[in-house]
Design an enzyme around this catalytic site. Structure first.
Site, PDB file in Angstrom:
ATOM      1  N   GLU A  50      92.750  -2.098  67.942  1.00  9.03           N
ATOM      2  CA  GLU A  50      92.640  -2.821  66.674  1.00  9.03           C
ATOM      3  C   GLU A  50      92.878  -4.323  66.898  1.00  9.03           C
ATOM      4  O   GLU A  50      93.862  -4.702  67.516  1.00  9.03           O
ATOM      5  CB  GLU A  50      93.656  -2.244  65.672  1.00  9.03           C
ATOM      6  CG  GLU A  50      93.869  -3.049  64.410  1.00  9.03           C
ATOM      7  CD  GLU A  50      92.592  -3.299  63.615  1.00  9.03           C
ATOM      8  OE1 GLU A  50      91.808  -2.352  63.418  1.00  9.03           O
ATOM      9  OE2 GLU A  50      92.361  -4.464  63.216  1.00  9.03           O
ATOM     10  N   HIS A  68      86.642   9.850  45.455  1.00  8.44           N
ATOM     11  CA  HIS A  68      85.411  10.133  44.710  1.00  8.44           C
ATOM     12  C   HIS A  68      84.972  11.593  44.848  1.00  8.44           C
ATOM     13  O   HIS A  68      85.257  12.237  45.846  1.00  8.44           O
ATOM     14  CB  HIS A  68      84.264   9.279  45.254  1.00  8.44           C
ATOM     15  CG  HIS A  68      84.412   7.819  44.985  1.00  8.44           C
ATOM     16  ND1 HIS A  68      84.193   7.265  43.758  1.00  8.44           N
ATOM     17  CD2 HIS A  68      84.741   6.783  45.816  1.00  8.44           C
ATOM     18  CE1 HIS A  68      84.381   5.952  43.831  1.00  8.44           C
ATOM     19  NE2 HIS A  68      84.724   5.634  45.058  1.00  8.44           N
ATOM     20  N   CYS A 421     113.887  -4.274  45.899  1.00  5.98           N
ATOM     21  CA  CYS A 421     112.770  -4.843  45.145  1.00  5.98           C
ATOM     22  C   CYS A 421     112.821  -4.229  43.749  1.00  5.98           C
ATOM     23  O   CYS A 421     112.559  -3.035  43.580  1.00  5.98           O
ATOM     24  CB  CYS A 421     111.454  -4.520  45.834  1.00  5.98           C
ATOM     25  SG  CYS A 421     110.005  -4.811  44.805  1.00  5.98           S
TER      26      CYS A 421
END
Lengths: 476, 423
Positions: A50, A68, A421
């Site tokens: 990568e 989908h 967070c």
């Protein structure tokens, strides 16, 4: 388990090491799925290469996050087949691996007569794609199903099988499982040239040479470039199609129940409004054909256009706070279908032209590619795949209990009760786990895709410095 | 439901959410007057709120800094007998006056006789401002910058552009200076900076920072790390300022999540809970104070509200408070919002705070209800966007509780010696 991020791929003195059986170039959702599929053959030595510093860091991180049914694919196409198969495979895999999926269903809402007239054709096309659960609903039912729709909706095609999914966890699950099954993941490794050497592929990369007997091109936006490096010619050109998207705050989530898809007509395709598994609402994408494969910026015109379309579809949406604006580049080609080609004599497969449906189709693409490899190179002996050890990914979805909601988890480790967070309710335990995971994040963005930290409405006003401190201190 | 069974159930008299100046002052005013168990929930690890990381002076008399002020208000609340629990987040509601919490000791369900929301405000980040461009690292808000510099000692960058010249922009300058960052420019969309003459002079002279007015951020540039901002000037000209850090300042919004999750009605102008002069929201027993009502006013103003709200909460608990209900207070453009924003004749109000969307020179504010004038007030100075505009509260006794909405307008817009000349 091998994940490398820097230094030469083949340390001096080890050049004689056995070449990889297969190198997969590109650790997006497709490349990671292929590596995972090939890793089911434990005798293979596999490299996943990568260019970026993280998996899923290109097109895969910035899509519309929909699982989908393939109801609107071109019937008879490879895409239609792989999306249909992939949907079933990924739905099952997600359930077993902890990838959040919510089967919310989709409505293709018609806003004018041309769109309304297009619905029967779409229904019929869904049938030809093997999807039988779609039906057309009238204006009243459409409004009852989506009470916050703007005025003027005339009806809709109801596609109950469409789901939303976490694209980040999907790619990470594949790559994690691949690495745990023995795949070497080499990050920050850009392929510069490819040449034949003694029947193998010799890849010259930004981190030195890598040899492989078989090469798989899953380079996404750069698949055409790699094709030319390998073959000296290519049979397609990738034209990046930019999709700008706006993510609205979680307080907007109650405004929408389904994925609201546009009805494609001769006049073009509109934008979608969809919930996300993180509890946000997504508006987009634009579709702009560009020639710059790095143009992932948003534009004032693009955002204005989205807001005006969004205001028509769901007027209350545009009054909510925006938590993110981003742009993704889809790897569009001049061809309508996926471009998956096996060059047997070169021991090379190109997986090109994988558009936004690639997330759904990823596992089926991987199985298809493995089949092509098995046929092209019987010497690799891909006859008897084994089941890999399952992975259990941290849950980022709102439809399933998250660590801050789990008394059992907090009782075992108070770090899961320490929220760092606040907007996204991400705990110190989750951040620590991500930082010591199989494929740890290289950046705060990577940490966000693994935990949601800093991904909320304040974008770091409250927690940015604290999250950064954890990241730089690797968890403590 | 399984999760519910593992929540510890508790009851207290009053829960205050948020241990900033407003919440702590409310807790002190309650606990100090013998209102049973008063518990403050603070999701951060340390109480004190935003002043903790505002290292500049100006918090009270004798040049008190933010951290010093924060420490004092925490001490005062604790001294009154209030419980202050840090690291505990109110995650949602289990009933009208019952909160669910998460903390390192587990999950709780806390029932109270009254709830005070003091959740504060935050700056809107780049995304909410719809600033186009890439998503590089090195783009932050003042809040993150101050914490990075003052609480964590993190490296920030070398050359910054500060967006927004509200007073908080000056705090950003000071944090950047502390971090050794050069400030390339302070930019604002407004035709004039909002700093006040002394601060602007300090920015220019003291720090050598150019203040660019009438400039919009048209695009953020850069791949991994921000490399510059493209600015659009009023004449349409585009320029690029090189930088590795961009600080978006100001543009505060109330942190209203918990209020909304509890079905507490918001004021359309402030986007914070709609309240009357007794800080009562539309939900019975739920009060709101501080910058969640008006983003943002100084810490001392928030603390003053907290103290006043404590009296109102006590009135509610012992049944001596006035009846709730009353018309909404609305503002007309160019005014943006007013707080408090519900009028109850029996509830005296010390003062209202307002915001204007454009600069007004010596405006006259007129308060009417159903065509009847309740109050007229000359403001003997220039009112600037993002800066406090105050209106006296003595007219509230004239409000008809059963009447239509109370309206605040700027009279004589467009000229006249008592009118306001916009821009």
């Amino acid at each position: 388990m091998t994940v490398t991020t820097k230094g030469p791929l083949s340390p001096r003195g080890q050049m004689s090491s056995r070449p990889y059986d297969v190198a997969v170039v590109g650790a997006g959702v497709v490349g990671a799925a292929i590596a995972r599929e090939l890793a089911r053959h434990p005798h293979l030595r596999i490299a996943l290469v990568e260019a970026s510093g993280d998996v899923g860091d290109g097109t895969s991180k910035a899509n519309t996050a929909i699982l989908h049914t393939g109801f609107d694919a071109v019937p008879g196409s490879l895409e239609s087949r792989l999306v249909g198969e992939g949907q079933r495979l990924l739905a099952a895999y997600a359930a077993e691996s902890g990838i959040p999926v919510e089967p919310v269903g989709a409505l293709l809402v018609a806003w004018d007569d041309a769109q309304l007239d297009a619905l029967p054709g779409l229904l019929e096309k869904a049938g030809r794609n093997g999807y039988g659960a779609a039906r057309i609903i009238d204006a009243d039912e459409t409004r009852a199903r989506e009470p916050h729709l703007g005025p003027g909706a005339l009806g809709a095609l109801d596609v109950p099988g469409e789901s939303i999914i976490c694209p980040w966890t999907t790619t990470l699950a594949y790559a994690t499982q691949a690495v745990r099954s023995g795949v070497d993941l080499h990050l920050n490794t850009r392929v510069e040239t490819v040449s034949p050497e003694g029947g193998d592929h010799l890849l010259a990369t930004s981190r030195g040479a890598l040899r492989a007997r078989f090469l798989v091109n899953a380079a996404g936006l750069n698949a055409d470039v790699l094709d030319r490096l390998v073959l000296g010619r290519g049979d397609f050109t990738v034209t990046p199609r930019r999709g700008q998207l706006i993510v609205f705050d979680e307080l907007a989530r109650d405004l929408v129940r389904h994925i609201l898809l546009p009805v494609p007509t001769a006049l073009g395709k509109g934008v979608l409004v969809a919930p996300t598994v993180y509890g946000n609402v997504l508006l987009g994408p634009t579709a702009e054909d560009l020639d710059d494969k790095a143009a992932t910026g948003t534009t004032a015109d693009g955002l204005d256009g989205l807001l005006s379309k969004g205001r028509r579809i769901l007027p209350a949406l545009v009054d909510e706070e925006v938590t993110a604006v981003y742009a993704g580049l889809r790897a569009a080609t001049e061809h309508d279908d996926y471009r998956i080609r096996c060059h047997e004599e070169r021991r090379y497969v190109t997986v090109g032209g994988i558009r936004s449906t690639g997330l759904t189709a990823s596992m089926a693409i991987a199985a298809y590619v493995a089949g092509l490899i098995a046929e092209a190179d019987p010497g690799l002996d891909l006859k008897e795949p084994v089941e890999p050890a399952p992975v259990h990914m941290p849950n980022l979805g709102e439809a399933f209990p998250r660590p801050y909601q789990r008394a059992d988890l907090i009782a075992t480790d108070p770090a899961y009760g320490t929220i760092v967070c606040h907007c996204e309710r991400v705990t110190r335990g989750e951040i620590r786990d991500a930082l010591i995971s199989t494929i740890p994040p290289a950046s705060l963005e990577g940490l966000r895709r693994r935990t949601r930290a800093r991904g909320g409405r304040c974008q770091g006003f409250y927690c940015g410095a604290a999250v950064r401190a954890l990241h730089e201190g690797r968890g403590e | 439901m399984r999760a519910a069974m593992t929540r510890r159930q508790r009851s207290v008299d009053v829960v205050v959410v948020g241990a900033g100046p407003a919440g702590l002052a409310a807790a002190r005013g309650l606990a100090g007057h013998g209102v049973g168990v008063v518990e403050v929930l603070e999701r951060e690890a340390v109480a004190g709120g935003v002043p903790r990381h505002c290292h500049h002076r100006g918090f009270g008399r004798w040049g008190v800094t933010g951290p010093q002020y924060a420490a004092r208000v925490v001490e005062a609340a604790l001294g009154s007998g209030a419980r202050v629990r840090t690291g505990v987040t109110a995650t949602g509601w289990a009933g009208p006056l019952t909160l669910e919490t998460t903390g390192p000791h587990g999950l709780e369900r806390i029932a109270a006789r009254a709830v005070v929301l003091a959740t504060g405000a935050r700056e809107r980040p780049r995304s909410a401002r719809l600033v186009p461009g890439t998503r590089p690292a090195g783009v932050l808000t003042t809040g993150e910058l101050q914490q990075a510099v003052h609480l964590y000692g993190q490296r920030v960058g070398t050359r910054a552009v500060v967006v927004g010249a509200e007073p908080v922009g000056y705090a950003a300058l000071s944090a950047l200076r502390r971090a050794g960052v050069t400030v390339a420019a302070l930019t604002t969309e407004e035709p004039r900076h909002q700093l006040g003459l002394a601060w602007a002079a300090a920015a220019r002279l003291g720090h050598g920072v150019p203040v660019l007015t009438g400039a919009t951020v048209a695009e953020l540039l850069g791949g991994g790390r921000v490399s510059g901002v493209r600015l659009r000037h009023r004449d349409g000209r585009l320029t690029t300022v090189d930088c590795d850090t961009v600080v978006f300042t100001g543009d505060f919004v109330p942190d209203h999540e918990l209020a909304r999750r509890g079905g507490v009605a918001l004021d359309p102008g402030t986007r914070g809970p709609a309240v009357d002069g007794a800080f009562r929201t539309g939900a019975e027993g739920v009060f709101a104070v501080g910058n969640v009502l008006h983003a943002v006013e100084p810490a001392l103003w928030a603390a003053r509200e907290g103290a006043l709200a404590a009296d109102a909460v006590r009135g509610f608990l012992d049944g001596s408070g006035p009846a709730a209900g009353g018309p909404a207070i609305e503002v007309a453009a160019p005014l943006r919002w007013v707080a408090p924003n519900r009028a109850v004749p029996q509830v005296p109000v010390e003062g209202f705070v307002l915001r204007t969307s454009e600069a007004l020179t010596r405006p006259v504010l007129v308060v009417t209800q159903d065509g009847r004038r309740l109050h007229r007030q000359y403001v003997p100075r220039r009112a600037l966007p993002h800066r406090t505009l105050r209106l006296a509260g003595r007219w509230t006794g004239k409000v008809d509780a059963a009447g239509g909405p109370v309206r605040i307008t700027v009279s004589g817009l467009g000229g006249g010696i008592f009118g306001a000349a916009a821009k």
